[in-house]
Design a protein around this motif. Structure first.
Motif, short mmCIF file in Angstrom:
data_model
loop_
_atom_site.label_atom_id
_atom_site.label_comp_id
_atom_site.label_asym_id
_atom_site.label_seq_id
_atom_site.Cartn_x
_atom_site.Cartn_y
_atom_site.Cartn_z
N GLN A 76 0.82 -1.21 0.00
CA GLN A 76 0.00 0.00 0.00
C GLN A 76 0.86 1.26 0.00
O GLN A 76 0.47 2.29 -0.57
CB GLN A 76 -0.93 -0.01 1.21
CG GLN A 76 -2.04 -1.05 1.10
CD GLN A 76 -2.90 -1.12 2.35
OE1 GLN A 76 -2.43 -0.82 3.45
NE2 GLN A 76 -4.15 -1.52 2.20
N GLU A 77 2.01 1.21 0.63
CA GLU A 77 2.91 2.38 0.66
C GLU A 77 3.49 2.69 -0.72
O GLU A 77 4.02 3.78 -0.95
CB GLU A 77 4.04 2.17 1.66
CG GLU A 77 3.62 2.29 3.11
CD GLU A 77 3.09 3.69 3.44
OE1 GLU A 77 3.75 4.68 3.05
OE2 GLU A 77 2.02 3.78 4.06
N MET A 78 3.41 1.75 -1.65
CA MET A 78 3.93 1.97 -2.99
C MET A 78 3.01 2.86 -3.83
O MET A 78 3.44 3.42 -4.84
CB MET A 78 4.12 0.63 -3.71
CG MET A 78 5.25 -0.24 -3.18
SD MET A 78 6.88 0.50 -3.50
CE MET A 78 7.27 1.16 -1.87
N GLU A 79 1.75 2.99 -3.42
CA GLU A 79 0.81 3.77 -4.22
C GLU A 79 1.05 5.27 -4.05
O GLU A 79 1.22 5.76 -2.94
CB GLU A 79 -0.64 3.44 -3.83
CG GLU A 79 -1.66 4.18 -4.69
CD GLU A 79 -3.10 3.74 -4.43
OE1 GLU A 79 -3.99 4.25 -5.13
OE2 GLU A 79 -3.32 2.91 -3.52
N GLU A 80 1.06 5.97 -5.17
CA GLU A 80 1.21 7.42 -5.13
C GLU A 80 -0.12 8.06 -4.74
O GLU A 80 -1.18 7.61 -5.16
CB GLU A 80 1.62 7.96 -6.52
CG GLU A 80 2.94 7.42 -7.04
CD GLU A 80 4.14 8.08 -6.40
OE1 GLU A 80 3.98 9.20 -5.87
OE2 GLU A 80 5.24 7.50 -6.44
N ASP A 81 -0.05 9.10 -3.90
CA ASP A 81 -1.26 9.88 -3.63
C ASP A 81 -1.68 10.61 -4.89
O ASP A 81 -0.85 11.28 -5.53
CB ASP A 81 -0.99 10.91 -2.53
CG ASP A 81 -1.23 10.36 -1.14
OD1 ASP A 81 -1.88 11.04 -0.35
OD2 ASP A 81 -0.74 9.25 -0.86
N ALA A 82 -2.95 10.51 -5.26
CA ALA A 82 -3.48 11.32 -6.36
C ALA A 82 -3.81 12.69 -5.79
O ALA A 82 -4.94 12.97 -5.39
CB ALA A 82 -4.72 10.66 -6.95
N GLY A 83 -2.79 13.55 -5.73
CA GLY A 83 -2.92 14.85 -5.08
C GLY A 83 -3.44 15.91 -6.02
O GLY A 83 -2.77 16.92 -6.24
N LEU A 84 -4.62 15.69 -6.57
CA LEU A 84 -5.17 16.62 -7.56
C LEU A 84 -6.03 17.69 -6.88
O LEU A 84 -7.11 18.04 -7.36
CB LEU A 84 -5.97 15.85 -8.61
CG LEU A 84 -5.21 14.71 -9.30
CD1 LEU A 84 -6.05 14.09 -10.39
CD2 LEU A 84 -3.89 15.19 -9.85
N GLY A 85 -5.56 18.17 -5.74
CA GLY A 85 -6.27 19.19 -5.01
C GLY A 85 -5.36 19.83 -3.99
O GLY A 85 -4.31 19.28 -3.64
N ASN A 86 -5.77 21.00 -3.50
CA ASN A 86 -4.96 21.75 -2.54
C ASN A 86 -5.38 21.55 -1.10
O ASN A 86 -4.64 21.89 -0.19
CB ASN A 86 -5.02 23.24 -2.87
CG ASN A 86 -4.24 23.58 -4.13
OD1 ASN A 86 -3.03 23.44 -4.16
ND2 ASN A 86 -4.93 24.02 -5.15
N GLY A 87 -6.58 21.07 -0.86
CA GLY A 87 -7.05 20.97 0.52
C GLY A 87 -8.50 20.59 0.60
O GLY A 87 -8.96 19.68 -0.09
N GLY A 88 -9.25 21.33 1.44
CA GLY A 88 -10.62 20.96 1.76
C GLY A 88 -11.54 20.90 0.56
O GLY A 88 -12.38 20.00 0.46
N LEU A 89 -11.40 21.82 -0.38
CA LEU A 89 -12.29 21.83 -1.54
C LEU A 89 -12.15 20.55 -2.37
O LEU A 89 -13.13 19.94 -2.77
CB LEU A 89 -12.00 23.07 -2.39
CG LEU A 89 -12.85 23.31 -3.62
CD1 LEU A 89 -13.07 24.81 -3.82
CD2 LEU A 89 -12.21 22.74 -4.88
N GLY A 90 -10.90 20.15 -2.61
CA GLY A 90 -10.67 18.94 -3.38
C GLY A 90 -11.01 17.68 -2.61
O GLY A 90 -11.47 16.68 -3.17
N ARG A 91 -10.78 17.71 -1.28
CA ARG A 91 -11.11 16.55 -0.46
C ARG A 91 -12.62 16.37 -0.37
O ARG A 91 -13.13 15.26 -0.36
CB ARG A 91 -10.50 16.71 0.93
CG ARG A 91 -10.54 15.46 1.75
CD ARG A 91 -9.63 14.36 1.18
NE ARG A 91 -10.09 13.04 1.59
CZ ARG A 91 -10.38 12.05 0.77
NH1 ARG A 91 -10.25 12.20 -0.52
NH2 ARG A 91 -10.80 10.90 1.22
N LEU A 92 -13.34 17.49 -0.28
CA LEU A 92 -14.80 17.44 -0.30
C LEU A 92 -15.29 16.76 -1.56
O LEU A 92 -16.16 15.88 -1.52
CB LEU A 92 -15.37 18.86 -0.24
CG LEU A 92 -16.86 19.00 -0.57
CD1 LEU A 92 -17.69 18.67 0.65
CD2 LEU A 92 -17.18 20.38 -1.09
N ALA A 93 -14.73 17.15 -2.71
CA ALA A 93 -15.16 16.57 -3.97
C ALA A 93 -14.93 15.06 -4.00
O ALA A 93 -15.78 14.30 -4.46
CB ALA A 93 -14.40 17.24 -5.13
#
Length: 774
Positions: free
Chosen positions: A124-141
């Motif tokens: 599981q640690e090998m998976e890259e975070d899909a960091g297509l957001g800056n914070g709360g707005l993207g996490r909400l989506a």
């Protein structure tokens, strides 16, 4: 090749989640080895941990595919109203664990991986975070997509497939250094390219007005290539789609360019077009950055609306035949939710499509557009509200500027002037076009006028919106609603049993694990200087162009350098900056925290999401009555949060009277000492003036009025300290918080959105599994 697990590691890895079926485990092992061999073209002699992760990801994805296809088939068969959630950010994080949980595969996968002699956590640690957001707005989506699938809604998420997500943050010699987040460098096993649905997107050019309508001509074309990612619901066999667009240059080359030596330049020009999806939100302190961001915003809505119209016109799964041409039924079949102002161009773009291409009368097109679109506002801070320069609009999107002017004239100024004759000031306040200096388009006003429903993300936020855009409510039929910005519990509640080992293992600073672990999502500098019993975890990322934010991070690390090396303080107080804060790191840090600091000045934080996650995972909250803290206090009970500071009405009164930082500085000795130490170089002896800009801001330009809340904050922290010495009473408050966190499930929020905004009914009915008869 991975090192075989020791007996100790094998015992440690034995699953406690439940027993898995033998047949299921055998199938998973068989498919794992098949993917390792045929998909990755490796054997166990040369495979790496990343190869094993990819083999496992493909194996789990196989269980999604049948459900994914069947879900889309069922939508075409039933023809329900579809929900389209458009967002410039989707902060998805990692996919593997969430997918295993939602498909009820976690136990079987654990057992299969164990029998293969591998470590699930390592994979599981090998998976890259899909960091297509800056914070709360993207996490909400991201949370909303999960909930929409779990509640059986025919929903689609639309955004941009950024080649580089939110930057990776490194702390070097105390300073933030940004590195590119090349999250796709090893590939993405969860996505599927769909070149057959590639769409053209136009920029620049000019407009021609003819008797039969307006034409947008001489444009530059960029192609939008969709990549689909499955979004599984929670054990209901429903798999929805997140479609992200990638920018591609057209393949047209003029042969004469090659003959005259211009071929290389033609290839380089392709890169300019493809820059649109290159990186998440560029620094917009510069003009080019602004143009690129506006291009991103139009790119996603133009491609998405073509997809929406195509799907609206078609009826059968996979069919491209047009069978529905009456657009009056569009609001009955389509709901478009705009996640903040970034997709606001969906409103003029839908008008352009309906009027220019489908030849609908303006009034009918506007009625359809207004009934179809809804808008979620995320902030009332002026620096975060989008206002695009008219000249940039004129150059990049000339037809859309004409449409915005028409909306402003016909549907705003004329209506306002008829309702409020002679009220020029009201017309100025409500106009979509801001005059004075450089003319700009106010995108929030555009969203409000063009949507049938407008909502904030917490009750206090919606109340502020009602007060500040009250004139809109009485002029238009749209409704101002309260919706809580909530979280998806399966992703945010993490087993904390290994987190303390993680903190000791990942950090070079040793600390007393009996000390209260205090996590800051906001910043107050002075608490570091007066407390003696906290492990302070501070994590944030400063956008590359924000000087003050980066200086604050440097101040935090400088304080840490002093405090953490002070022999008198010892282990009683540690200041730790967690670099590169992201979804995966939050999953570890949040369950390990005892106290959550939610200390924004009242009226400035729309909601927050971290506060709810800490509450759900057993951390108590010290905070102001701002954002979702208000409802958290109601659910857990006022006495079970540590509330301090001004209320919104107090802030308004102070704004009217005037805020004087010097008054607090001169009256409070501890505050004066803290500021003097920062200003005098106590934390930066080699550069005494290093933090003079921060001190100057706090003393003369602090619109957040930090000093005004300081005394009450310190008194509240003393209450925290006293309660922490009474474990039973502390635990009792923790239990009240966890028990009261149910309201903050995004499933509840999406149910409200569905019924009150989109006009669809959520369901817990399961879809038949692929191996069940239809």
């Amino acid at each position: 090749m991975s090192k075989p697990l020791s007996d100790h590691d094998r015992k440690k890895q034995i699953s406690v989640r439940g027993l898995a079926g033998v047949e299921n485990v055998a199938d998973l092992k068989k498919n794992f080895n098949r993917h390792l061999h045929f998909t990755l073209v490796k054997d166990r002699n040369v495979s790496t941990k990343r190869d094993y992760y990819f083999a496992l990801a493909h194996t789990v994805r196989d269980h999604l595919v049948g459900r994914w296809i069947r879900t889309q088939q069922s939508y075409y068969e039933k023809d329900p109203k579809r929900v389209y959630y458009i967002s410039l950010e989707f902060y998805m994080g990692r996919t593997l664990q969430n997918t295993m949980v939602n498909l009820a595969l976690e136990n079987a996968c654990d057992e299969a991986v164990y029998q293969l002699g591998l470590d699930m956590e390592e994979l599981q640690e090998m998976e890259e975070d899909a960091g297509l957001g800056n914070g709360g707005l993207g996490r909400l989506a991201a949370c909303f997509l999960d909930s929409m699938a779990s509640l059986g809604l025919a929903a689609y998420g639309y955004g941009i497939r950024y080649e580089f997500g939110i930057f990776n943050q490194k702390i070097s010699n105390g300073w933030q250094v940004e590195e590119a987040d090349d999250w796709l460098r090893y590939g993405n096993p969860w996505e599927k390219a769909r070149p057959e649905y590639m769409r053209p997107v136009h920029f620049y050019g000019r407009t021609e007005h003819h008797p039969d309508g307006v034409k947008w001509v001489d444009t530059q074309v960029v192609l939008a290539l969709p990549y689909d990612t499955p979004v599984p619901g929670y054990r209901n066999n429903i798999v929805n789609t997140m479609r992200l667009w990638s920018a591609k240059a057209p393949c047209e080359f003029n042969l004469k360019d090659f003959n005259v030596g211009g071929y290389i330049q033609a290839v380089l020009d392709r890169n300019l077009a493809e820059n649109i999806s290159r990186v998440l939100y560029p620094n917009d302190n510069f003009f080019e950055g602004k143009e690129l961001r506006l291009k991103q915003e139009y790119f996603v809505v133009a491609a998405t609306l073509q997809d929406i119209i195509r799907r609206f016109k078609a009826s059968k799964f996979g069919s491209r035949d047009i069978v529905r041409t009456d657009f009056s039924s569009l609001p009955d079949k389509v709901a478009i939710q705009l996640n903040d102002t970034h997709p606001a161009l969906a409103i003029p773009e839908l008008m352009r499509v309906l009027v220019d291409e489908e030849k609908l009368p303006w009034e009918k097109a506007w009625d359809i557009c207004n009934k179809t679109c809804a808008y979620t506002n995320h902030t009332v801070l002026p620096e975060a509200l989008e206002r695009w320069p008219i000249d940039l609009f004129q150059t990049l999107l000339p037809r859309h500027l004409e449409i915005i002017y028409e909306i402003n004239l016909c549907l705003l100024l004329q209506r306002v002037s008829s309702l409020y004759p002679g009220d020029v000031d009201r017309m100025r306040r409500m106009s979509l076009i801001e005059e004075g200096g450089q003319k700009r388009v106010n995108m929030a006003h555009l969203c409000i006028v063009g949507s049938h429903a407008v909502n904030g993300v917490a009750r206090i936020h919606s109340d502020i919106l009602k007060a500040t855009v009250y004139v809109f409510k009485h002029t238009y039929r749209n409704s101002m609603l309260t919706r809580d910005l909530n979280i998806h519990p399966p992703e945010t509640s993490v087993d904390p049993k290994n987190n303390y080992d993680w903190r000791k293992g990942d950090l070079t600073i040793s600390c007393d694990l009996n000390a209260v672990r205090c996590f800051f999502n906001s910043f107050v500098v002075f608490e570091f200087l007066v407390s003696d019993d906290y492990v302070l975890l501070k994590s944030s990322q400063a956008a590359p162009g924000y000087h003050t934010a980066k200086m604050i991070i440097r101040l935090i690390t400088a304080i840490g350098e002093v405090v953490n090396n002070d022999p008198v303080v010892g282990d009683r107080l540690k200041v730790i900056f967690l670099e590169n804060y992201r979804v995966t790191l939050a999953e570890k840090a949040i369950p390990a925290s005892d106290l959550s600091e939610q200390i924004s000045t009242a009226g400035t934080e729309a909601s927050g999401t971290g506060n709810m996650k800490f509450m759900l995972n057993g951390a108590l909250t010290i905070g102001t009555m701002d954002g979702a803290n208000v409802e958290m206090a109601e659910e857990a009970g006022d006495g079970n949060l540590f509330i301090f500071g001004m209320r919104v009405e107090d802030v308004d009164a102070m704004d009217a009277k005037g805020y004087n930082a010097s008054e607090y500085y001169n009256r409070i000795p501890e505050l004066k000492q803290a500021i003097d130490q920062i200003a005098g170089g106590f934390f930066s002896p080699k550069q005494p003036d290093l933090f003079k800009d921060i001190v100057n801001m706090l003393m003369h330009h602090d619109r957040f009025k930090v000093f005004a809340d300081y005394e009450d904050y310190i008194k509240c922290q003393e209450k925290v300290s006293a309660l922490y010495m009474k474990p039973k009473e502390w635990t009792k408050k923790v239990i009240h918080n966890i028990a009261g966190s149910g309201k903050f499930s995004s499933d509840r929020t999406i149910s409200q959105y569905a019924r009150e905004i989109w006009g669809v009914e959520p369901t817990l009915e399961k879809l038949a599994a692929p191996d069940d008869p239809k």
